[in-house]
Design a protein around this motif. Structure first.
Motif, PDB file in Angstrom:
ATOM      1  N   LYS A 197       0.833  -1.206   0.000  1.00  0.00           N
ATOM      2  CA  LYS A 197       0.000   0.000   0.000  1.00  0.00           C
ATOM      3  C   LYS A 197       0.869   1.258   0.000  1.00  0.00           C
ATOM      4  O   LYS A 197       0.566   2.239  -0.691  1.00  0.00           O
ATOM      5  CB  LYS A 197      -0.938  -0.005   1.219  1.00  0.00           C
ATOM      6  N   ALA A 198       1.941   1.235   0.786  1.00  0.00           N
ATOM      7  CA  ALA A 198       2.822   2.400   0.843  1.00  0.00           C
ATOM      8  C   ALA A 198       3.471   2.656  -0.509  1.00  0.00           C
ATOM      9  O   ALA A 198       3.522   3.803  -0.984  1.00  0.00           O
ATOM     10  CB  ALA A 198       3.893   2.201   1.916  1.00  0.00           C
ATOM     11  N   GLU A 199       3.962   1.602  -1.151  1.00  0.00           N
ATOM     12  CA  GLU A 199       4.599   1.772  -2.452  1.00  0.00           C
ATOM     13  C   GLU A 199       3.569   2.121  -3.521  1.00  0.00           C
ATOM     14  O   GLU A 199       3.862   2.900  -4.438  1.00  0.00           O
ATOM     15  CB  GLU A 199       5.365   0.506  -2.842  1.00  0.00           C
ATOM     16  N   THR A 200       2.370   1.586  -3.410  1.00  0.00           N
ATOM     17  CA  THR A 200       1.302   1.953  -4.344  1.00  0.00           C
ATOM     18  C   THR A 200       1.038   3.452  -4.281  1.00  0.00           C
ATOM     19  O   THR A 200       0.905   4.127  -5.308  1.00  0.00           O
ATOM     20  CB  THR A 200       0.013   1.179  -4.018  1.00  0.00           C
ATOM     21  N   GLY A 201       0.985   3.986  -3.066  1.00  0.00           N
ATOM     22  CA  GLY A 201       0.744   5.410  -2.909  1.00  0.00           C
ATOM     23  C   GLY A 201       1.854   6.254  -3.500  1.00  0.00           C
ATOM     24  O   GLY A 201       1.598   7.278  -4.172  1.00  0.00           O
ATOM     25  N   ARG A 202       3.111   5.854  -3.267  1.00  0.00           N
ATOM     26  CA  ARG A 202       4.230   6.629  -3.801  1.00  0.00           C
ATOM     27  C   ARG A 202       4.331   6.492  -5.315  1.00  0.00           C
ATOM     28  O   ARG A 202       4.641   7.454  -6.027  1.00  0.00           O
ATOM     29  CB  ARG A 202       5.543   6.198  -3.135  1.00  0.00           C
ATOM     30  N   SER A 203       4.081   5.308  -5.843  1.00  0.00           N
ATOM     31  CA  SER A 203       4.100   5.129  -7.297  1.00  0.00           C
ATOM     32  C   SER A 203       2.965   5.919  -7.938  1.00  0.00           C
ATOM     33  O   SER A 203       3.128   6.480  -9.035  1.00  0.00           O
ATOM     34  CB  SER A 203       3.966   3.641  -7.641  1.00  0.00           C
ATOM     35  N   ALA A 204       1.822   5.975  -7.262  1.00  0.00           N
ATOM     36  CA  ALA A 204       0.699   6.749  -7.786  1.00  0.00           C
ATOM     37  C   ALA A 204       1.068   8.231  -7.899  1.00  0.00           C
ATOM     38  O   ALA A 204       0.637   8.923  -8.833  1.00  0.00           O
ATOM     39  CB  ALA A 204      -0.525   6.581  -6.888  1.00  0.00           C
ATOM     40  N   GLU A 205       1.884   8.722  -6.969  1.00  0.00           N
ATOM     41  CA  GLU A 205       2.323  10.118  -7.054  1.00  0.00           C
ATOM     42  C   GLU A 205       3.176  10.337  -8.303  1.00  0.00           C
ATOM     43  O   GLU A 205       3.074  11.379  -8.960  1.00  0.00           O
ATOM     44  CB  GLU A 205       3.102  10.503  -5.801  1.00  0.00           C
ATOM     45  N   ASP A 206       4.027   9.364  -8.635  1.00  0.00           N
ATOM     46  CA  ASP A 206       4.816   9.459  -9.859  1.00  0.00           C
ATOM     47  C   ASP A 206       3.911   9.454 -11.090  1.00  0.00           C
ATOM     48  O   ASP A 206       4.039  10.294 -11.987  1.00  0.00           O
ATOM     49  CB  ASP A 206       5.799   8.292  -9.957  1.00  0.00           C
ATOM     50  N   LEU A 207       2.987   8.489 -11.121  1.00  0.00           N
ATOM     51  CA  LEU A 207       2.113   8.361 -12.290  1.00  0.00           C
ATOM     52  C   LEU A 207       1.202   9.567 -12.452  1.00  0.00           C
ATOM     53  O   LEU A 207       0.867   9.959 -13.577  1.00  0.00           O
ATOM     54  CB  LEU A 207       1.271   7.087 -12.172  1.00  0.00           C
ATOM     55  N   ALA A 208       0.804  10.175 -11.330  1.00  0.00           N
ATOM     56  CA  ALA A 208      -0.113  11.311 -11.398  1.00  0.00           C
ATOM     57  C   ALA A 208       0.519  12.524 -12.066  1.00  0.00           C
ATOM     58  O   ALA A 208      -0.188  13.476 -12.443  1.00  0.00           O
ATOM     59  CB  ALA A 208      -0.590  11.677  -9.995  1.00  0.00           C
ATOM     60  N   ARG A 209       1.843  12.515 -12.234  1.00  0.00           N
ATOM     61  CA  ARG A 209       2.510  13.616 -12.924  1.00  0.00           C
ATOM     62  C   ARG A 209       2.361  13.508 -14.447  1.00  0.00           C
ATOM     63  O   ARG A 209       2.730  14.434 -15.178  1.00  0.00           O
ATOM     64  CB  ARG A 209       3.991  13.658 -12.540  1.00  0.00           C
ATOM     65  N   ILE A 210       1.861  12.377 -14.912  1.00  0.00           N
ATOM     66  CA  ILE A 210       1.607  12.203 -16.346  1.00  0.00           C
ATOM     67  C   ILE A 210       0.300  12.919 -16.688  1.00  0.00           C
ATOM     68  O   ILE A 210      -0.762  12.567 -16.186  1.00  0.00           O
ATOM     69  CB  ILE A 210       1.494  10.719 -16.714  1.00  0.00           C
ATOM     70  N   THR A 211       0.393  13.926 -17.513  1.00  0.00           N
ATOM     71  CA  THR A 211      -0.793  14.675 -17.918  1.00  0.00           C
ATOM     72  C   THR A 211      -1.311  14.153 -19.262  1.00  0.00           C
ATOM     73  O   THR A 211      -0.696  13.265 -19.880  1.00  0.00           O
ATOM     74  CB  THR A 211      -0.475  16.169 -18.049  1.00  0.00           C
TER      75      THR A 211
END
Length: 351
Positions: A197-211
């Protein structure tokens, strides 16, 4: 493109010189929960690691005036959580980050001495919760190469926690030490779910930078980083499953899914309000229906959720996802390298 090799710090002894440490008596009234089912590879609930960590000079100093060497395993786990991450906010002082660094290094020294990356059952979930509270450091050391170079400079025996240019406290350890501690706690399915869950959250932050208009490295780098980190966690799961019986493996998978899906209790915000939390929450909810295979396809599924929510055409992420397969194998190689380094090569998955 993402880094293809896990950075590692120079290999030097992390053990402090032996010295007497005066410790005044103190009362520590603490409790820590234990999972309902655990793979106990240490040969008992207390296991050798609790006594070893409790007697470690670094840990005794960190927890003074309490007497760490006299604590039972659950008391030790709770005391460490209180010292390293007292409020669970993910924000830390230099002193708290120093305790966390000492804990990772004390555990890893024990792994090296015993040629086994495992820890006592009562330590697993509390240590996983601590790692999750330091998820920014964990994620950066694993997949953010430019930041990892700063971690490497501070990870050696003469280094330590530092404040970055934004004033944020960073906690540096050797990458292989971090990977071995992550592997050790993963025998407990609740602990593994906490890490995932912790890594999912941090990876989601990376992916969310994709516009909607991102292209090139703006897409391939975050997708590759996500695949690398999750590939490492996939390999840890496979190694855990190879150690138990088929019934134990089935139960471990079920408990991991329960921990990830969170029973649908957590509210998922709109993508426009919080893209990262939307990506993580939507994927976690989907694990209830997708079952354990959803873990192996997590990068693909999270990128698909992102593409749909942001209005990107599916073909715009097809090539980065093809490249992600290789990035996932990098994460798997890191685990094998880390375990081989202490004389405990990974087990083959069950067929």
């Amino acid at each position: 493109m993402t880094n293809s090799q896990a950075p590692s710090a120079p290999r030097a002894s992390r053990r402090p010189p032996a010295r007497a440490l005066a410790a005044a008596a103190a009362v520590v009234v603490l409790a820590a929960g234990a999972g309902t089912w655990l793979l106990v590879r240490s040969g008992g609930e207390e296991g050798p690691s609790c006594a070893t960590v409790g007697k470690d000079a670094r840990i005794r100093k960190d927890l003074a005036p309490a007497d760490a060497s006299g604590m039972n395993c659950r008391e030790l786990a709770a005391a460490l959580k209180k010292a390293a991450a007292p409020d669970g906010s993910g924000r830390h002082t230099l002193e708290q980050a120093g305790v966390m660094r000492d804990l990772v290094n004390a555990l890893d020294d024990d792994f090296r001495d015993r040629s086994r990356a495992d820890i006592a059952a009562p330590l697993r979930e509390p240590v996983a919760e601590l790692l999750a509270d330091y998820a920014t450091d964990m994620h950066a050391m694993l997949v953010h190469y430019s930041e990892s170079m700063a971690y490497i400079r501070h990870a050696g025996p003469n280094g330590g926690p530092w404040r970055d240019e934004k004033g944020v406290v960073r906690m540096p350890v050797e990458n292989q030490s971090l990977i071995r501690v992550m592997r050790a706690v993963s025998d407990d399915p609740a602990a593994y779910a906490t890490l995932r869950k912790a890594e999912t959250g941090r990876s989601a932050e990376d992916l969310a930078r994709i516009t909607k208009t991102s292209a090139g490295d703006g897409v391939s780098v975050p997708v590759g980083a996500t695949a690398t980190a999750l590939g490492l966690l996939d390999a840890m799961a496979e190694e855990v499953l190879a150690t138990g019986s088929k019934s134990e493996a089935a139960r471990w998978k079920a408990d991991v899914l329960k921990g990830l899906s969170d029973g649908g209790a957590s509210e998922v915000p709109a993508f426009s309000a919080d893209p990262a939390r939307y990506l993580a929450g939507t994927w976690e909810r989907g694990t209830a229906a997708g079952g354990y295979p959803a873990l192996v396809g997590q990068t693909r599924d999270m990128v698909g959720i992102l593409a749909k929510a942001s209005g990107r055409p599916a073909e715009s992420v097809a090539e980065p996802l093809r490249e992600a397969a290789a990035a996932g194998r990098v994460g798997r190689d890191w685990l094998a390298e880390a375990l081989i380094a202490i004389g405990s090569p990974p087990r083959s998955p069950r067929t």
